[in-house]
Each structure stands twice: as C-alpha cells, then as structure tokens.
Design a protein around this motif. Structure first.
Motif, short mmCIF file in Angstrom:
data_model
loop_
_atom_site.label_atom_id
_atom_site.label_comp_id
_atom_site.label_asym_id
_atom_site.label_seq_id
_atom_site.Cartn_x
_atom_site.Cartn_y
_atom_site.Cartn_z
N VAL A 119 19.68 25.21 -19.46
CA VAL A 119 19.01 25.98 -18.40
C VAL A 119 18.63 25.09 -17.22
O VAL A 119 18.83 25.46 -16.06
N SER B 109 13.47 14.15 -21.38
CA SER B 109 12.26 13.80 -22.11
C SER B 109 11.80 12.38 -21.84
O SER B 109 10.69 12.01 -22.19
N LEU C 136 12.18 23.18 -20.71
CA LEU C 136 12.26 22.38 -21.92
C LEU C 136 11.88 23.28 -23.10
O LEU C 136 11.38 24.38 -22.90
N SER D 135 4.16 17.70 -24.23
CA SER D 135 4.62 16.45 -23.62
C SER D 135 4.73 16.52 -22.09
O SER D 135 5.12 15.55 -21.45
N1 LIG Z 1 19.67 28.64 -23.43
C1 LIG Z 1 19.38 29.74 -22.73
O1 LIG Z 1 20.26 30.56 -22.48
C2 LIG Z 1 17.99 29.96 -22.20
C3 LIG Z 1 17.79 30.98 -21.27
C4 LIG Z 1 16.51 31.17 -20.71
C5 LIG Z 1 15.47 30.33 -21.12
N2 LIG Z 1 15.69 29.35 -22.05
C6 LIG Z 1 14.55 28.48 -22.41
O2 LIG Z 1 14.65 27.32 -21.59
C7 LIG Z 1 14.18 26.17 -22.30
C8 LIG Z 1 15.28 25.14 -22.33
O3 LIG Z 1 16.37 25.66 -23.07
P1 LIG Z 1 17.80 24.98 -23.07
O4 LIG Z 1 18.71 25.95 -23.71
O5 LIG Z 1 18.11 24.48 -21.73
O6 LIG Z 1 17.54 23.76 -24.08
P2 LIG Z 1 18.33 22.38 -24.19
O7 LIG Z 1 19.72 22.54 -23.69
O8 LIG Z 1 18.09 21.92 -25.55
O9 LIG Z 1 17.55 21.42 -23.18
C9 LIG Z 1 16.21 21.08 -23.32
C10 LIG Z 1 15.91 19.96 -22.36
O10 LIG Z 1 14.50 19.71 -22.36
C11 LIG Z 1 14.33 18.31 -22.27
N3 LIG Z 1 12.97 17.89 -22.61
C12 LIG Z 1 12.36 17.81 -23.80
N4 LIG Z 1 11.11 17.37 -23.65
C13 LIG Z 1 10.92 17.19 -22.32
C14 LIG Z 1 9.84 16.74 -21.51
N5 LIG Z 1 8.67 16.41 -22.05
N6 LIG Z 1 10.00 16.66 -20.18
C15 LIG Z 1 11.17 17.00 -19.62
N7 LIG Z 1 12.22 17.43 -20.33
C16 LIG Z 1 12.10 17.51 -21.66
C17 LIG Z 1 15.41 17.78 -23.16
O11 LIG Z 1 15.62 16.42 -22.89
P3 LIG Z 1 16.07 15.39 -24.04
O12 LIG Z 1 17.50 15.66 -24.31
O13 LIG Z 1 15.81 14.08 -23.40
O14 LIG Z 1 15.17 15.68 -25.23
C18 LIG Z 1 16.57 18.65 -22.71
O15 LIG Z 1 17.16 18.15 -21.55
C19 LIG Z 1 13.77 26.67 -23.68
O16 LIG Z 1 12.39 26.93 -23.70
C20 LIG Z 1 14.54 27.97 -23.81
O17 LIG Z 1 13.90 28.88 -24.68
C21 LIG Z 1 16.93 29.15 -22.59
#
Ligand SMILES: NC(=O)c1ccc[n+]([C@@H]2O[C@H](COP(=O)([O-])OP(=O)(O)OC[C@H]3O[C@@H](n4cnc5c(N)ncnc54)[C@H](OP(=O)(O)O)[C@@H]3O)[C@@H](O)[C@H]2O)c1
Lengths: 235, 350
Positions: free
Chosen positions: A19, A39, A75, A82
């Motif tokens: 995202v 992170s 995130l 965090s």
């Molecule tokens: N996937 C979807 O279609 C979707 C749609 C709408 C909303 N969302 C929501 O959006 C959020 C992210 O989802 P995603 O699918 O993008 O997950 P993702 O691909 O797993 O990415 C999560 C990201 O968050 C980072 N992160 C973790 N701790 C952090 C911190 N303290 N500060 C800054 N960055 C940090 C991770 O970095 P590292 O790799 O360094 O840990 C990673 O880059 C979730 O809450 C999800 O529910 C997802």
C-alpha cells in the motif's frame, strides 16, 4: 488529478510495502513531494522506492513524520506502537490500516466491536488529528483506480474523522490522488469501513459506496456493533 | 534456450462427482494424479501442487502426491506451489523433494513460499508472530542446502547444524523457485538468494506487476546475483465456450471465495467483480481461444519465462476439471505458442 491547481504538499508515508508504495506513486503523480519510510534504515528500502515509486525520498520514519504536511500510516496495525509519536504531534495523520489477524496476530483489543481501530490509533496519538482513509480499497484497485474529476468510472474512497479541518485536507488529498470522496462520519463511525463491513474491499463509485455505508446498521455486522455498543455505551 | 514453460497448478480442491456428491479426500487426490497423467500426455510442461491445510483442499503433502505422479508420467515436471517453508523444516523439504527428483529422473522442483494461508502455523506449533523470521532464516538455510555440500548453520527457528551432510544428493541439483504475492521485500529477498521468482497474480491487471519484475532484476544486478526468467501463476478455467466456462466456475468459486473471504472480513463476491476479473483482470476463464489470447498477452507483455494456470476452484465437478486440463493441453497451449511465434520473436521470451 482534480484538474484545479492543487497546492504542492509534502506527504509522509510510513510503510513501504504494497500500500505504501502505491500511495507514494499516486501522490507523486498528483505533484506532491513524498517522504517514505520502512521499519528502519532508509538504506534498506532505497531500491524498492527507486523502482516502485521513483521520485519519492526514502527516509527514517521520524523524518517522514516531522517534515510532512500529511502523514499516512501504511504499516501493519500491530506495529502501531513503533510509530514516532512525538514527531506526529499536531499532524494530520491518515490511518490506512486494518486489523489483519494473519499479520497482527489474534488481538482482542483490535476486534472489540465497541471501538473502531481508528479510535485506537487516535488514542495512541493524542496530539495528532487522525483521519481514516484508503483502508477499504485493495492495493491493486488503488493502483489502477485513479481517474480525473468527472470521469464516469471514478472510484470513491471513504473518509472519516473527528476534526473537520483535518477531514477537509485529507479529502482534498483523496481527490488529488484521483478518487471521489465519500464522507463516512466520525472515527467512531469508521467501523463501517473495517473488515466485516460491506464497504470493506469496496472498489465502487461514490453512490454505491455511500449506499453501502448507509445500510450498515441493517447488516449482520451493523447489528452486532450496535448491540455491543448499546450494551456498553460508556466505551 | 528461450522457450516459455506452461504449467498447471492446483491445491487439490475437493471436487464434486457427476452425481453431485462431493468427493472423498482419497478420491480427490487420485483425481489430481489422473489430471497430471493427462497433462503429461498432452505436453504440459509442469504440474505444481500447493500445500494447504483446510477442508476444501486434499493436498497437504505435495511431495507424496508428486511421487505418485512420478511413477505414472514420463516428461512433465513435478512441482510444489507453494511449499510453506515457514512451518516446515528446510532439511526435510530438501530431502523429500530430492527423493521425488530421484523417482522422477530429475523432474522435481519446489516453489518455496510463505503461503497465503496460515493454518499450518498452529498445526505444526509455530507462532504467527514469527512469520517473518521463520521465512527469512529457513530460506537462508535452504539456499545453503541447495549447494548439496555439508552445511553449518545456526539460527533461532531450528536446531543448529554443524557440518551436516544431507541425503539424498540429486543428479543435477534441485530446481527451486520462490513464490511471491505483492510484497516488494519478498521480491528483493528472492533476488538476494539468486533464486527464480514466481509471482502469484490473482487479481487485477497483470501489467501492474511489471515494476515488481523490474525490481527483481535490478535487485539481482545490485546484489551481484543471477536474475532468472520470471514465472507467473494465475487462476483460470477452460471450457468449450466462454459462457460455459464462466457458468461452470462461478458458483463453486463463489462458495470458496466467500468462505475464505469471511475469515478476512471481505463481503461476498459479486458477479460483476468476477466478470471484471475475466475481462481485464487475472481470471483466465473462457473458450480455448479466449484463454489462449489472454495468456499470450500476459506472457508477451510481462516477458515471463513461465505461465501456470491455477486450474481448480473449489468444488468444480471432476469431469469439467478433466476437460479443462484436456483443453488446456490440447488446444490452449498450441494456440498460445502460435500467437507468440507470430508476434515479434525477440520480445516474447525472457
Ligand atoms: N494490502 C492491501 O491491499 C491493503 C489495502 C488497504 C489497507 N491495507 C493496510 O495497509 C497497511 C499496510 O499493508 P501492506 O499490505 O502494504 O503491508 P506490507 O506490504 O507488509 O508492508 C508493510 C510495511 O510497513 C513497514 N513498517 C513496519 N513497521 C514500520 C514502522 N514502524 N514505520 C514505518 N514502516 C513500518 C514495513 O517495513 P519493513 O519491511 O521494514 O518491516 C513494510 O514496508 C496494513 O495495515 C494493511 O491492513 C492493506
């Protein structure tokens, strides 16, 4: 995307996953400056950012929070603790997160139907002005979705918040990024956008999305939320 | 050697029989074996079985089923798609697939993944909170094992190894891929180990994944590893006509999609969403011509070296499924190859 000359903002995005990189790309396309973090050390995400969101600057989370006009939390919700609370003080913070048990683990607090997860985020960031947006649309729909104002197939993003001014700035951002805005009420109401609500996953036009939220109370989930909240109005 | 490989993937979905009854698990497993035999005869390059631990799916031990297929086939490659490495033991995974490789005269391959399901975690006593570290450590160990030399390794997720030699050795190495959904970090990790990337494209326009492919190549370049031809897998179904294909799949896929979606908080899928995926998303559903055109478009626009069709979807009847495999092998693939040969030769294969 809105056609009118939008003010160039600095958008901070915490999270450089699915995202975060999509929203970074959309914000850049709308002419904004983008600071994005993972992170930890920005060196770890430089390649990802360079390829998936060229033009965005990879920074530490604290910098993204401090230097941005609007900060997007992209995130895992389970990692909320965090985020740099002090640097987010006074900022407009967009909560794009969902509780996802497969990632966040089983969390009773995040599934309590009496409290929306955005209310939890606001409680954790008391000095910030939290607005819920972008959470209900899948990342590939976000990626493919942007359309200019007036396009017949323009999709909508629901926006919810307690601070009218913050809601207005996030609504302008949503519009800039290429989506229609549907007002979704308060942070408490934003439970209508969470997993298990009809609007969760919605990649729809404004009318359809507004209808989904309007009939929330009549759905099974809506009744469960109302019952839980009615039983304990104090929460 | 720039030929594109074409595969069929399944999780061993339990189908219905012609009398409308749902098959037993043993029958469902034998159905997969029968389909693999047909695919082998028709020249499909690879069959890949994905590990699942849910009532809708019969395949929890892909390598055992592949061993059964090995004895009945002669040329089709035998893969897993995916092996949930996080909740398995890398040494055991290597041993099992090296064994299938021996039984099949070098046709085994494994696609390692984190899996889009998490049932294996509680089943085998793993904590979801360790999701990342489990995969990170185990893929690092697996990459060592692939050298087929004694391994010295230590970490937090399994017992340390001190100069441990693992058997059986393979004749020519064990082909290993990494399956990735949409996580950019996973793409980079794959490049870091110099392993080939298999992208799961299960929704939206395939072209959306071009930046991820670019990321893989650029990461390999920066890290000094090899960027291999990239594979993709997407769901689909072939019947005699477009309409028939969609009508066969829809009720069955809706049941399973809604059941799994409900666990994640998604509302039931609507027919128009399904239709949109067929028309411009990632469902390769229709007549042989329709599916062939769509596969050829994806292969050439993404420049991939492998395309796998996930050919099962819930309780779709066994007879229709077998017909799907026959049409894929006998009609779709020759058409895809023709289309690709007719288009600009240089750009089709990776
Ligand atoms: N996937 C979807 O279609 C979707 C749609 C709408 C909303 N969302 C929501 O959006 C959020 C992210 O989802 P995603 O699918 O993008 O997950 P993702 O691909 O797993 O990415 C999560 C990201 O968050 C980072 N992160 C973790 N701790 C952090 C911190 N303290 N500060 C800054 N960055 C940090 C991770 O970095 P590292 O790799 O360094 O840990 C990673 O880059 C979730 O809450 C999800 O529910 C997802």
């Amino acid at each position: 995307m809105s056609g009118a000359m939008a003010k160039r903002l600095t958008i901070g995005i915490l999270g450089s996953g699915k995202v975060g990189t999509v929203l970074a790309r959309l914000a850049l396309a709308a002419g904004h400056r983008v600071l994005i973090s993972g992170s930890g050390d920005p060196a770890k995400i430089r390649l990802i950012v360079g390829v998936l969101a060229p033009g965005a600057e990879a920074v530490w989370s604290a910098e993204a929070a401090r230097d941005a006009d609007i900060v997007v939390l992209a995130l895992p919700l389970g990692k909320l603790e965090s985020v740099p609370v002090a640097e987010l003080d006074g900022k407009v913070v967009v909560d794009a997160m969902n509780y996802w048990w497969e990632v966040d683990g089983i969390r009773e607090d995040l599934t309590d139907p009496r409290v929306s997860t955005s209310e939890r985020v606001q409680a954790f960031l008391p000095g910030s002005r939290v607005v819920k947006a972008f959470n209900h649309m899948g990342y590939h729909d976000l990626d493919e979705g942007p359309r200019p104002v007036g396009a017949v197939d323009r999709k909508a993003i629901a926006v919810a918040g307690d601070d009218a001014e913050a809601v207005a700035s996030v609504s302008r951002l949503v519009d800039d990024l290429g989506f229609a805005v549907v007002s979704a009420g308060s942070l408490r109401d934003s439970i209508r956008l969470e997993p298990h609500a009809e609007a969760f996953g919605a990649n729809e036009d404004a009318g359809t999305l507004a209808d989904m939220m309007a009939r929330f109370d009549e759905t099974e989930r809506g009744r469960a939320v109302a019952a839980a909240r009615g039983a304990d109005a104090s929460v | 050697m720039n030929t594109v490989q074409f595969g069929l993937d399944t999780f061993g979905d339990v189908p219905t029989r012609d009398d409308g009854e749902v098959m037993s698990y043993p029958e469902a497993i034998r159905q997969v074996v029968d389909e693999a035999v047909v695919a082998d005869e028709l020249g499909v390059d690879v069959i890949a079985l994905g590990e699942h631990h849910r009532p809708e799916y019969a395949v929890s031990s892909p390598d055992t089923v592949l061993a059964g297929i090995a004895g009945k086939t002669s040329r089709i490659r035998l893969g897993s798609g995916v092996t949930v490495l996080s909740s398995d033991d890398p040494v055991r995974v290597f041993q099992r697939f090296a064994t299938v490789d021996a039984l099949s005269n070098g046709r085994a391959e494994v696609i390692l993944g984190r899996g889009s399901f998490t049932e294996s975690f509680p089943l085998f006593g793993y904590d979801l909170a360790d999701y990342d570290v489990l995969f990170d450590e185990k893929i690092a160990l697996f990459a060592e094992l692939l050298t087929e030399k004694p391994v010295t390794w230590s970490g937090t997720t399994r017992a340390a190894l001190d100069n441990a030699d693992v058997f059986p050795k393979t004749a020519n190495g064990l082909a290993t891929w990494v399956g990735v959904g949409g996580s950019p970090q996973s793409v980079i990790r794959t490049a870091q180990y110099g392993l080939p990337l298999m992208l799961a494209i299960i929704g939206g326009q395939p072209e959306r994944f071009l930046p991820y492919m670019d990321l893989y190549r650029r990461a390999a370049d920066q890290l000094g590893t090899t960027a291999h031809p990239i594979g993709v897998h997407s769901p689909g179904f072939v019947a005699d006509t477009d309409e028939e294909a969609a009508e066969i799949v829809w009720p069955h896929m809706k049941v399973i999609r809604d059941r799994i979606g409900a666990l994640r908080g998604w509302p039931p899928i609507q027919r128009h969403e399904f239709q949109a995926e067929i028309e411009h998303g990632s469902q390769y559903i229709g007549s042989p011509e329709t599916v062939a055109r769509k596969i050829a478009k994806t292969v050439s626009s993404l420049g991939v070296g492998r395309f796998d069709l996930i050919y099962t979807s819930g309780t779709v009847p066994a007879s229709a499924r077998l017909r799907n495999v026959e049409l894929y092998g006998s009609k779709v693939l020759p058409m895809v190859k023709d289309i690709l040969a007719d288009s600009t030769n240089g750009t089709v294969a990776a």
